[in-house]
Design an enzyme around this catalytic site. Structure first.
Site, PDB file in Angstrom:
ATOM      1  N   PRO A  16      34.249  33.631  33.283  1.00 54.62           N
ATOM      2  CA  PRO A  16      34.230  32.188  33.053  1.00 54.62           C
ATOM      3  C   PRO A  16      33.682  31.375  34.238  1.00 54.62           C
ATOM      4  O   PRO A  16      33.896  31.730  35.392  1.00 54.62           O
ATOM      5  CB  PRO A  16      35.707  31.843  32.824  1.00 54.62           C
ATOM      6  CG  PRO A  16      36.478  32.976  33.401  1.00 54.62           C
ATOM      7  CD  PRO A  16      35.602  34.180  33.245  1.00 54.62           C
ATOM      8  N   ASN A  17      32.999  30.316  33.865  1.00 55.96           N
ATOM      9  CA  ASN A  17      32.420  29.335  34.787  1.00 55.96           C
ATOM     10  C   ASN A  17      31.192  29.846  35.547  1.00 55.96           C
ATOM     11  O   ASN A  17      30.555  29.077  36.261  1.00 55.96           O
ATOM     12  CB  ASN A  17      33.461  28.786  35.783  1.00 55.96           C
ATOM     13  CG  ASN A  17      34.591  28.083  35.071  1.00 55.96           C
ATOM     14  OD1 ASN A  17      34.344  27.204  34.248  1.00 55.96           O
ATOM     15  ND2 ASN A  17      35.828  28.466  35.350  1.00 55.96           N
ATOM     16  N   ARG A  50      27.897  24.652  40.248  1.00 53.66           N
ATOM     17  CA  ARG A  50      29.310  24.882  40.563  1.00 53.66           C
ATOM     18  C   ARG A  50      29.495  25.184  42.046  1.00 53.66           C
ATOM     19  O   ARG A  50      29.052  26.230  42.530  1.00 53.66           O
ATOM     20  CB  ARG A  50      29.762  26.090  39.736  1.00 53.66           C
ATOM     21  CG  ARG A  50      31.167  26.459  39.955  1.00 53.66           C
ATOM     22  CD  ARG A  50      31.512  27.766  39.282  1.00 53.66           C
ATOM     23  NE  ARG A  50      32.887  28.063  39.577  1.00 53.66           N
ATOM     24  CZ  ARG A  50      33.451  29.231  39.491  1.00 53.66           C
ATOM     25  NH1 ARG A  50      32.761  30.262  39.076  1.00 53.66           N
ATOM     26  NH2 ARG A  50      34.711  29.393  39.815  1.00 53.66           N
ATOM     27  N   TYR A  78      29.170  29.266  45.973  1.00 52.50           N
ATOM     28  CA  TYR A  78      28.536  30.225  45.062  1.00 52.50           C
ATOM     29  C   TYR A  78      27.002  30.223  45.128  1.00 52.50           C
ATOM     30  O   TYR A  78      26.369  30.996  44.398  1.00 52.50           O
ATOM     31  CB  TYR A  78      28.996  29.944  43.628  1.00 52.50           C
ATOM     32  CG  TYR A  78      30.496  30.119  43.446  1.00 52.50           C
ATOM     33  CD1 TYR A  78      31.076  31.372  43.589  1.00 52.50           C
ATOM     34  CD2 TYR A  78      31.327  29.027  43.159  1.00 52.50           C
ATOM     35  CE1 TYR A  78      32.451  31.546  43.442  1.00 52.50           C
ATOM     36  CE2 TYR A  78      32.706  29.182  43.003  1.00 52.50           C
ATOM     37  CZ  TYR A  78      33.252  30.446  43.148  1.00 52.50           C
ATOM     38  OH  TYR A  78      34.608  30.620  43.005  1.00 52.50           O
ATOM     39  N   ASN A 121      31.887  40.800  37.028  1.00 58.28           N
ATOM     40  CA  ASN A 121      32.529  39.757  37.821  1.00 58.28           C
ATOM     41  C   ASN A 121      33.473  39.038  36.853  1.00 58.28           C
ATOM     42  O   ASN A 121      33.038  38.172  36.087  1.00 58.28           O
ATOM     43  CB  ASN A 121      31.490  38.790  38.393  1.00 58.28           C
ATOM     44  CG  ASN A 121      32.152  37.727  39.270  1.00 58.28           C
ATOM     45  OD1 ASN A 121      33.382  37.573  39.263  1.00 58.28           O
ATOM     46  ND2 ASN A 121      31.346  36.982  40.012  1.00 58.28           N
ATOM     47  N   ALA A 147      37.624  34.020  37.373  1.00 54.78           N
ATOM     48  CA  ALA A 147      39.049  33.658  37.498  1.00 54.78           C
ATOM     49  C   ALA A 147      39.964  34.665  36.816  1.00 54.78           C
ATOM     50  O   ALA A 147      41.120  34.848  37.231  1.00 54.78           O
ATOM     51  CB  ALA A 147      39.270  32.262  36.929  1.00 54.78           C
ATOM     52  N   ASP A 199      43.312  46.178  31.296  1.00 58.43           N
ATOM     53  CA  ASP A 199      43.614  47.270  30.365  1.00 58.43           C
ATOM     54  C   ASP A 199      42.348  47.774  29.668  1.00 58.43           C
ATOM     55  O   ASP A 199      42.196  48.971  29.427  1.00 58.43           O
ATOM     56  CB  ASP A 199      44.641  46.820  29.319  1.00 58.43           C
ATOM     57  CG  ASP A 199      46.041  46.684  29.897  1.00 58.43           C
ATOM     58  OD1 ASP A 199      46.262  47.134  31.042  1.00 58.43           O
ATOM     59  OD2 ASP A 199      46.916  46.122  29.211  1.00 58.43           O
ATOM     60  N   GLU A 257      33.223  46.148  40.362  1.00 62.16           N
ATOM     61  CA  GLU A 257      33.664  44.740  40.309  1.00 62.16           C
ATOM     62  C   GLU A 257      32.947  43.983  41.424  1.00 62.16           C
ATOM     63  O   GLU A 257      32.935  44.436  42.573  1.00 62.16           O
ATOM     64  CB  GLU A 257      35.185  44.709  40.537  1.00 62.16           C
ATOM     65  CG  GLU A 257      35.767  43.308  40.637  1.00 62.16           C
ATOM     66  CD  GLU A 257      37.290  43.349  40.838  1.00 62.16           C
ATOM     67  OE1 GLU A 257      37.973  44.299  40.395  1.00 62.16           O
ATOM     68  OE2 GLU A 257      37.794  42.394  41.468  1.00 62.16           O
ATOM     69  N   HIS A 288      32.251  40.139  43.320  1.00 59.80           N
ATOM     70  CA  HIS A 288      32.553  38.716  43.525  1.00 59.80           C
ATOM     71  C   HIS A 288      31.509  38.135  44.462  1.00 59.80           C
ATOM     72  O   HIS A 288      31.217  38.735  45.511  1.00 59.80           O
ATOM     73  CB  HIS A 288      33.948  38.521  44.123  1.00 59.80           C
ATOM     74  CG  HIS A 288      35.002  39.056  43.216  1.00 59.80           C
ATOM     75  ND1 HIS A 288      35.370  38.395  42.071  1.00 59.80           N
ATOM     76  CD2 HIS A 288      35.695  40.207  43.238  1.00 59.80           C
ATOM     77  CE1 HIS A 288      36.267  39.127  41.432  1.00 59.80           C
ATOM     78  NE2 HIS A 288      36.482  40.238  42.114  1.00 59.80           N
ATOM     79  N   ARG A 343      39.676  33.533  50.922  1.00 59.41           N
ATOM     80  CA  ARG A 343      39.888  32.258  50.242  1.00 59.41           C
ATOM     81  C   ARG A 343      41.381  32.005  49.994  1.00 59.41           C
ATOM     82  O   ARG A 343      42.226  32.574  50.684  1.00 59.41           O
ATOM     83  CB  ARG A 343      39.047  32.233  48.948  1.00 59.41           C
ATOM     84  CG  ARG A 343      37.543  32.381  49.251  1.00 59.41           C
ATOM     85  CD  ARG A 343      36.694  32.259  48.005  1.00 59.41           C
ATOM     86  NE  ARG A 343      36.842  30.946  47.390  1.00 59.41           N
ATOM     87  CZ  ARG A 343      36.441  30.658  46.144  1.00 59.41           C
ATOM     88  NH1 ARG A 343      35.883  31.614  45.409  1.00 59.41           N
ATOM     89  NH2 ARG A 343      36.598  29.451  45.656  1.00 59.41           N
TER      90      ARG A 343
HETATM   91  C1  DQA Z   1      34.586  34.746  41.837  1.00 58.91           C
HETATM   92  C2  DQA Z   1      35.858  34.475  42.639  1.00 58.91           C
HETATM   93  C3  DQA Z   1      36.983  34.009  41.731  1.00 58.91           C
HETATM   94  O1  DQA Z   1      38.156  33.765  42.509  1.00 58.91           O
HETATM   95  C4  DQA Z   1      36.595  32.723  41.029  1.00 58.91           C
HETATM   96  O2  DQA Z   1      37.611  32.311  40.156  1.00 58.91           O
HETATM   97  C5  DQA Z   1      35.287  32.819  40.355  1.00 58.91           C
HETATM   98  C6  DQA Z   1      34.179  33.547  40.984  1.00 58.91           C
HETATM   99  C7  DQA Z   1      33.378  35.069  42.730  1.00 58.91           C
HETATM  100  O3  DQA Z   1      32.374  35.531  42.210  1.00 58.91           O
HETATM  101  O4  DQA Z   1      33.425  34.840  43.941  1.00 58.91           O
HETATM  102  O5  DQA Z   1      35.080  32.216  39.302  1.00 58.91           O
HETATM  103  O6  DQA Z   1      34.807  35.871  40.994  1.00 58.91           O
END
Ligand code: DQA
Length: 152
Positions: free
Chosen positions: A15-16, A23, A28, A80, A83, A93, A104, A106, A113
């Site tokens: 998300p986002n 953003r 980011y 990724n 959140a 799961d 994974e 980020h 953070r």
């Molecule tokens: C994130 C880090 C997460 O804490 C955050 O909620 C994101 C992006 C990152 O790519 O740094 O949406 O996964």
């Protein structure tokens, strides 16, 4: 690096991340998700890795996309969870079912953070995690999957 054949990697953005570019650019970066996905596809092409990308703001859609990776089409998954990293037992799961390399990623260093970001529910069920290297993290994850698939 050796060119892989028949390697297809699913890249899932949570998300986002569809709002990248707008953003919190100081956290980011200024590139859009379309820019990053384009670079990943290009990088993949240069290495013989087919890259499929997927983004959703919905936990259930992400869980269902992970289920698709059980069907044998992909050699590995880059995710990724955004959140949902910090909240989603359902995504954890789903990932736990996969027997493929899963990385994974980020963009930001979640351990530098706010304390609520320090806990990843998903890190315990993935092959490895890359945090804090911006979009390079996705490229490194693709490389890692290519190496894991060819070296076992
Ligand atoms: C994130 C880090 C997460 O804490 C955050 O909620 C994101 C992006 C990152 O790519 O740094 O949406 O996964």
């Amino acid at each position: 690096m050796a060119v892989e054949t028949g390697v297809k990697v699913l890249v899932i953005h949570g998300p986002n991340l569809d709002m990248l570019g707008k953003r919190e650019p100081e956290v980011y970066g200024r590139e859009t998700l379309a820019d990053i996905d384009g670079e990943l596809r290009e990088f993949g092409q240069s290495r013989g890795i087919e890259v499929e990308t997927f983004q959703s703001n919905s936990e259930s859609a992400i869980v269902e996309k992970i289920h698709d990776a059980l069907l044998g089409e992909y050699s590995g998954v880059v995710i990724n969870p955004a959140a949902y990293t910090h909240t989603s037992v359902a995504i954890r799961d789903a990932l736990a079912m996969l027997e493929l390399p899963v990385v994974e990623v980020h963009l930001s260093n979640i351990y530098k953070r706010e304390p609520f970001r320090h806990k990843s529910l998903t890190s315990g069920v993935v092959t490895g995690q890359i945090s804090g290297l911006g979009k390079n993290g996705y490229i490194l994850a693709l490389q890692a999957i290519g190496m894991l698939v060819s070296n076992g």
